[in-house]
Design an enzyme around this catalytic site. Structure first.
Site, PDB file in Angstrom:
ATOM      1  N   ARG A  14       0.891  -1.178   0.000  1.00 14.12           N
ATOM      2  CA  ARG A  14       0.000   0.000   0.000  1.00 14.12           C
ATOM      3  C   ARG A  14       0.917   1.213   0.000  1.00 14.12           C
ATOM      4  O   ARG A  14       1.578   1.505   0.999  1.00 14.12           O
ATOM      5  CB  ARG A  14      -0.903  -0.001   1.229  1.00 14.12           C
ATOM      6  CG  ARG A  14      -1.663   1.297   1.402  1.00 14.12           C
ATOM      7  CD  ARG A  14      -2.774   1.211   2.414  1.00 14.12           C
ATOM      8  NE  ARG A  14      -3.872   0.406   1.905  1.00 14.12           N
ATOM      9  CZ  ARG A  14      -5.089   0.361   2.451  1.00 14.12           C
ATOM     10  NH1 ARG A  14      -5.356   1.092   3.529  1.00 14.12           N
ATOM     11  NH2 ARG A  14      -6.035  -0.385   1.932  1.00 14.12           N
ATOM     12  N   HIS A  37      -7.348   0.738  -6.492  1.00 15.09           N
ATOM     13  CA  HIS A  37      -7.478  -0.238  -5.401  1.00 15.09           C
ATOM     14  C   HIS A  37      -8.038  -1.538  -6.014  1.00 15.09           C
ATOM     15  O   HIS A  37      -9.190  -1.898  -5.799  1.00 15.09           O
ATOM     16  CB  HIS A  37      -8.417   0.318  -4.328  1.00 15.09           C
ATOM     17  CG  HIS A  37      -8.287  -0.348  -2.995  1.00 15.09           C
ATOM     18  ND1 HIS A  37      -7.457  -1.426  -2.753  1.00 15.09           N
ATOM     19  CD2 HIS A  37      -8.899  -0.085  -1.804  1.00 15.09           C
ATOM     20  CE1 HIS A  37      -7.556  -1.788  -1.475  1.00 15.09           C
ATOM     21  NE2 HIS A  37      -8.424  -0.996  -0.886  1.00 15.09           N
ATOM     22  N   GLN A  65      -9.721  -4.431  -3.898  1.00 15.65           N
ATOM     23  CA  GLN A  65     -11.038  -4.057  -3.385  1.00 15.65           C
ATOM     24  C   GLN A  65     -12.123  -4.297  -4.427  1.00 15.65           C
ATOM     25  O   GLN A  65     -13.197  -4.835  -4.121  1.00 15.65           O
ATOM     26  CB  GLN A  65     -11.031  -2.570  -2.978  1.00 15.65           C
ATOM     27  CG  GLN A  65     -12.376  -2.055  -2.502  1.00 15.65           C
ATOM     28  CD  GLN A  65     -12.790  -2.635  -1.165  1.00 15.65           C
ATOM     29  OE1 GLN A  65     -12.058  -2.561  -0.200  1.00 15.65           O
ATOM     30  NE2 GLN A  65     -13.991  -3.226  -1.083  1.00 15.65           N
ATOM     31  N   ASP A 117     -17.995   6.340  -1.181  1.00 14.14           N
ATOM     32  CA  ASP A 117     -16.673   6.280  -0.537  1.00 14.14           C
ATOM     33  C   ASP A 117     -16.439   7.640   0.114  1.00 14.14           C
ATOM     34  O   ASP A 117     -17.209   8.586  -0.094  1.00 14.14           O
ATOM     35  CB  ASP A 117     -15.606   5.953  -1.611  1.00 14.14           C
ATOM     36  CG  ASP A 117     -14.241   5.607  -1.024  1.00 14.14           C
ATOM     37  OD1 ASP A 117     -14.112   5.490   0.209  1.00 14.14           O
ATOM     38  OD2 ASP A 117     -13.290   5.453  -1.827  1.00 14.14           O
ATOM     39  N   CYS A 175     -16.712   0.595   0.573  1.00 14.87           N
ATOM     40  CA  CYS A 175     -15.489  -0.192   0.806  1.00 14.87           C
ATOM     41  C   CYS A 175     -15.028  -0.109   2.251  1.00 14.87           C
ATOM     42  O   CYS A 175     -14.288  -0.978   2.706  1.00 14.87           O
ATOM     43  CB  CYS A 175     -14.386   0.303  -0.129  1.00 14.87           C
ATOM     44  SG  CYS A 175     -14.127   2.088  -0.029  1.00 14.87           S
ATOM     45  N   ARG A 228     -13.127  -9.466   1.333  1.00 17.58           N
ATOM     46  CA  ARG A 228     -11.719  -9.123   1.102  1.00 17.58           C
ATOM     47  C   ARG A 228     -10.844 -10.329   1.440  1.00 17.58           C
ATOM     48  O   ARG A 228      -9.885 -10.636   0.737  1.00 17.58           O
ATOM     49  CB  ARG A 228     -11.302  -7.911   1.955  1.00 17.58           C
ATOM     50  CG  ARG A 228     -11.864  -6.575   1.494  1.00 17.58           C
ATOM     51  CD  ARG A 228     -11.381  -6.162   0.113  1.00 17.58           C
ATOM     52  NE  ARG A 228      -9.941  -6.103   0.019  1.00 17.58           N
ATOM     53  CZ  ARG A 228      -9.197  -5.063   0.389  1.00 17.58           C
ATOM     54  NH1 ARG A 228      -9.774  -3.966   0.843  1.00 17.58           N
ATOM     55  NH2 ARG A 228      -7.884  -5.082   0.254  1.00 17.58           N
TER      56      ARG A 228
HETATM   57  N1   CP Z   1     -11.298  -0.857   2.082  1.00 14.09           N
HETATM   58  C1   CP Z   1     -10.019  -0.871   2.531  1.00 14.09           C
HETATM   59  O1   CP Z   1      -9.058  -0.995   1.777  1.00 14.09           O
HETATM   60  O2   CP Z   1      -9.922  -0.784   3.878  1.00 14.09           O
HETATM   61  P1   CP Z   1      -8.569  -0.549   4.682  1.00 14.09           P
HETATM   62  O3   CP Z   1      -8.096   0.846   4.385  1.00 14.09           O
HETATM   63  O4   CP Z   1      -8.981  -0.716   6.124  1.00 14.09           O
HETATM   64  O5   CP Z   1      -7.570  -1.570   4.252  1.00 14.09           O
END
Ligand code: CP
Length: 317
Positions: A102, A129, A132, A227, A268, A296
């Site tokens: 990330r 992402h 996701q 979001d 998400c 996930r």
């Molecule tokens: N949706 C998502 O990626 O959540 P996090 O930021 O908690 O990983």
């Protein structure tokens, strides 16, 4: 060896196969029959930003598959301070079987992948992402009207062009689905992103609609998605963003009631409850936000099996 950085790097058939693998790994796990395909394998997980779902899902997925995950935070490894991305990629590659990352900048995950000699999985950047949205489409397959083909599904995203919105727009149009974004004009998808999505539509038969009318956008939606309206680093923009989105683009009961009676609510997470969506819709009987979160885990298992399992280096017997 392939990295998993962007759904655009994959064909529609490959994405559908991956979604099918999510279904299979979820079913196997529920029956206690998941094979320990990653026995003895290790995943290096670099997180430049905090995470609840991505971190936990990858770590637990590795455990369920018989492997091990290392959580690597800035300040705990040398990345960005005393060590380049190139050296970090090469060193982690020598000691693990895959890297999940990330990163603040999409260019950084691309650079990591350039030098890594093990598969790199994108766990969110400022641009996209992908894990996701594979999870999200899988979740839609579980919650769509029975018998309705994926190609007939309409997804309406209400809100800012976040990394999740961008990825969702691309995967839906790749798969021949019908994607609408409802947002104030200045927060709508860029010309470049729209061009990519329209090219996907030309190949898949999907459609893309961009509008500043959220009521019209949800009126025939199967899934309504939202979001956060701002992210880390955008704090100075909060007053402008709130003024642009509130109240017209908040997914509240009034807006949700304009959607068909079967429409499902998605997010998400994390959510700013009472900002982009209200408690009434996030906790509504037709909200599937926690199914998304659970999925996930099943998605990460499928991604690890697809991209890491074939390349595990095992000692000679
Ligand atoms: N949706 C998502 O990626 O959540 P996090 O930021 O908690 O990983």
């Amino acid at each position: 060896m392939r990295h998993f950085i962007d759904t655009q790097d994959f064909t529609k058939a490959e994405l559908l196969d991956l979604i099918e693998l999510v279904r299979l790994t979820k079913a196997a796990d529920k029956q206690g029959a998941l094979p320990r395909l990653l026995e003895g394998a290790s995943l290096g997980m670099i997180f430049e930003e905090p995470s609840t779902r991505t971190r936990i899902s990858f770590e637990v997925a590795m455990t369920r598959l018989g492997g091990h995950a290392l959580y690597l935070r800035p300040g705990e490894i040398h990345l960005g301070v005393r060590e380049s991305i190139k050296d970090t990629a090469k060193v982690i590659s020598r000691m693990t079987n895959a890297i999940e990352a990330r990163m603040l900048k999409h260019s950084m995950v691309l650079e990591l992948a350039k030098y890594a000699t093990v598969p790199v999985i994108n766990g969110l950047t400022d641009y996209n992402h992908p894990t996701q949205v594979v999870c999200d489409v899988f979740t839609m397959t579980e919650h769509k009207l029975p018998g309705k083909p994926l190609e007939d599904i309409k997804v309406t995203f209400v809100g800012d062009t976040t990394n999740v919105c961008s990825s969702l727009m691309l995967i839906c149009t790749q798969l021949g689905m019908h994607f609408t974004q409802a947002a104030p004009k200045q927060y709508q998808a860029s010309v470049e992103l729209q061009a990519m999505a329209r090219k996907n539509c030309a190949a898949s038969g999907g459609t893309l609609t961009i509008t500043d009318d959220p009521v019209a956008a949800v009126s025939d939606a199967d899934f309504i998605y939202t979001d956060l309206w701002w992210w880390v680093g955008q704090e100075a923009e909060i007053p402008d963003r709130k003024a642009a989105f509130m109240p017209k683009f908040q997914v509240n009961l009034a807006l949700f009631s304009k959607a068909p009676a079967h429409a499902k609510m998605m997010h998400c997470l994390p959510a700013s409850r009472g900002v982009e969506a209200t408690d009434e819709v996030l906790d509504h009987p037709r909200s599937i936000i926690y199914d998304q979160s659970e999925n996930r885990l099943h998605t990460e298992k499928a991604i690890l099996i697809e991209f890491v399992y074939p390349h595990i280096r095992r000692p000679q017997q």
